[in-house]
Design a protein around this motif. Structure first.
Motif, PDB file in Angstrom:
ATOM      1  N   GLU A 167     -83.676   9.547  -0.514  1.00 17.39           N
ATOM      2  CA  GLU A 167     -83.979   8.829   0.623  1.00 17.39           C
ATOM      3  C   GLU A 167     -85.314   7.888   0.184  1.00 17.39           C
ATOM      4  O   GLU A 167     -85.656   6.902   0.483  1.00 17.39           O
ATOM      5  CB  GLU A 167     -84.168   9.807   1.808  1.00 17.39           C
ATOM      6  CG  GLU A 167     -84.787   9.315   3.024  1.00 17.39           C
ATOM      7  CD  GLU A 167     -84.107   8.078   3.633  1.00 17.39           C
ATOM      8  OE1 GLU A 167     -82.835   8.253   3.566  1.00 17.39           O
ATOM      9  OE2 GLU A 167     -84.692   7.309   4.459  1.00 17.39           O
ATOM     10  N   ALA A 205     -79.384  -0.061  10.122  1.00 21.60           N
ATOM     11  CA  ALA A 205     -79.997   0.978   9.373  1.00 21.60           C
ATOM     12  C   ALA A 205     -81.009   1.871  10.389  1.00 21.60           C
ATOM     13  O   ALA A 205     -80.945   2.827  10.528  1.00 21.60           O
ATOM     14  CB  ALA A 205     -80.608   0.543   8.095  1.00 21.60           C
ATOM     15  N   GLU A 206     -81.900   0.937  10.758  1.00 21.07           N
ATOM     16  CA  GLU A 206     -82.733   1.518  11.758  1.00 21.07           C
ATOM     17  C   GLU A 206     -82.545   1.969  13.131  1.00 21.07           C
ATOM     18  O   GLU A 206     -82.677   2.937  13.999  1.00 21.07           O
ATOM     19  CB  GLU A 206     -84.017   0.432  12.043  1.00 21.07           C
ATOM     20  CG  GLU A 206     -84.752  -0.097  10.891  1.00 21.07           C
ATOM     21  CD  GLU A 206     -86.207  -0.440  11.085  1.00 21.07           C
ATOM     22  OE1 GLU A 206     -86.497  -0.781  12.369  1.00 21.07           O
ATOM     23  OE2 GLU A 206     -86.601  -0.821  10.196  1.00 21.07           O
ATOM     24  N   TYR A 261     -80.931   5.230  12.627  1.00 21.72           N
ATOM     25  CA  TYR A 261     -81.790   6.584  12.736  1.00 21.72           C
ATOM     26  C   TYR A 261     -82.473   6.778  14.024  1.00 21.72           C
ATOM     27  O   TYR A 261     -82.878   7.971  14.349  1.00 21.72           O
ATOM     28  CB  TYR A 261     -82.817   6.165  11.648  1.00 21.72           C
ATOM     29  CG  TYR A 261     -82.624   6.942  10.254  1.00 21.72           C
ATOM     30  CD1 TYR A 261     -81.366   6.550   9.708  1.00 21.72           C
ATOM     31  CD2 TYR A 261     -83.306   7.869   9.554  1.00 21.72           C
ATOM     32  CE1 TYR A 261     -80.932   7.020   8.539  1.00 21.72           C
ATOM     33  CE2 TYR A 261     -82.956   8.589   8.291  1.00 21.72           C
ATOM     34  CZ  TYR A 261     -81.824   7.970   7.938  1.00 21.72           C
ATOM     35  OH  TYR A 261     -81.140   8.591   6.783  1.00 21.72           O
ATOM     36  N   GLU A 296     -74.274   3.422   4.953  1.00 21.21           N
ATOM     37  CA  GLU A 296     -74.891   4.800   5.497  1.00 21.21           C
ATOM     38  C   GLU A 296     -74.089   5.936   5.381  1.00 21.21           C
ATOM     39  O   GLU A 296     -74.692   7.039   4.829  1.00 21.21           O
ATOM     40  CB  GLU A 296     -75.522   4.243   6.677  1.00 21.21           C
ATOM     41  CG  GLU A 296     -76.444   3.152   6.984  1.00 21.21           C
ATOM     42  CD  GLU A 296     -77.822   3.849   6.813  1.00 21.21           C
ATOM     43  OE1 GLU A 296     -77.941   4.965   6.433  1.00 21.21           O
ATOM     44  OE2 GLU A 296     -78.890   3.050   6.521  1.00 21.21           O
ATOM     45  N   PHE A 346     -92.322   3.388  14.589  1.00 19.33           N
ATOM     46  CA  PHE A 346     -90.854   3.098  14.358  1.00 19.33           C
ATOM     47  C   PHE A 346     -89.858   2.551  15.472  1.00 19.33           C
ATOM     48  O   PHE A 346     -89.220   1.414  15.390  1.00 19.33           O
ATOM     49  CB  PHE A 346     -90.003   4.421  13.966  1.00 19.33           C
ATOM     50  CG  PHE A 346     -88.521   4.075  13.456  1.00 19.33           C
ATOM     51  CD1 PHE A 346     -88.318   3.381  12.308  1.00 19.33           C
ATOM     52  CD2 PHE A 346     -87.154   4.476  13.998  1.00 19.33           C
ATOM     53  CE1 PHE A 346     -87.193   3.107  11.647  1.00 19.33           C
ATOM     54  CE2 PHE A 346     -86.210   4.180  13.759  1.00 19.33           C
ATOM     55  CZ  PHE A 346     -85.856   3.558  12.713  1.00 19.33           C
TER      56      PHE A 346
END
Ligand SMILES: Cc1ncc(C[n+]2csc(CCO)c2C)c(N)n1
Length: 217
Positions: free
Chosen positions: A51, A140-141, A144, A208, A174
């Motif tokens: 990571e 990707a974000e 998460y 991912e 974030f």
């Protein structure tokens, strides 16, 4: 921004079209175990290692986004995201690795499988530029944001380092970063088709899944 929040723009269509892929990527074994607080310490040690390498790749990709940025606001948004990677996130890894009880022992197969995510996004950035960068990074974000927000809503005991990692992805800055990326996708020129956006988004999610499965190899 208002459009991305009200859900009427291109990013909202993209997230709706990719909903099943997003849900599947959030259900892989590693993310399920992190959510449940049941992850094996050696598995998390391997995750911390790969990571941290991916976060370095993400910083490079955001540098490319700054290079390709179509507007001043785009430059500022990516620079903010990059800043949080080189400060808050980098510090997280230094701290988490120092206190984590198990060593990271990565097989060549695990390294190869995890490295595919970085190779993929660097290739997409080099071949297709800004539209592919913001769409891949949104995948990707958003992944998460989705799994970490769901995880914080569950009353589960987790190792402090795992809990901290989850909380980092369920709050500002974030969450602001993800809203910014959605606005960038909303503002992409019409000649980039919705179908291409969906291809870039789902291809990133597939990588991912391979990345998160790699730590069990
Ligand atoms: C494997 C993996 N996938 C997605 C994220 C989410 N994420 C958090 S910060 C950041 C870079 C800035 O866009 C990204 C992509 C992650 N951390 N690791």
């Amino acid at each position: 921004m208002a459009d991305s929040l009200s859900g009427g723009g291109r990013s909202a269509r993209l997230l709706a079209a990719a909903g099943d892929d997003l849900a599947a990527a959030a259900r892989v074994r590693l993310l399920t175990e992190l959510t449940a607080g049941s992850v094996d310490p050696e598995v998390y040690a391997r995750y911390l290692r790969v990571e941290e390498e991916f976060v370095h790749t993400a910083a490079r990709v955001l540098g490319a986004a700054v290079w390709d940025a179509p507007r001043w606001e785009s430059t500022v948004g990516h620079a903010r995201s990059l800043f949080s990677l080189v400060t808050e996130q980098r510090e997280y890894f230094a701290h988490a690795r120092a206190q984590w009880p198990a060593a990271a022992d990565l097989s060549p197969a695990a390294r190869r499988a995890a490295g595919g995510l970085s190779e993929h996004v660097l290739r997409a950035a080099a071949d297709h530029g800004y539209p592919a960068i913001v769409t891949s990074m949104l995948a990707a974000e958003q992944l998460y944001l989705t799994w970490c927000t769901a995880a914080t809503g569950r009353d589960v005991r987790r190792e402090p380092a795992v809990q901290e990692w989850i909380e980092l992805h369920a709050r500002a800055p974030f969450t602001d970063q993800v809203a910014f990326l959605r606005a960038e996708v909303d503002a992409l020129p019409g000649e980039v088709s919705d179908a291409r956006l969906l291809d870039w988004f789902t291809a990133m999610l597939a990588e991912e899944c391979r990345f998160h499965d790699a730590v069990f190899r």
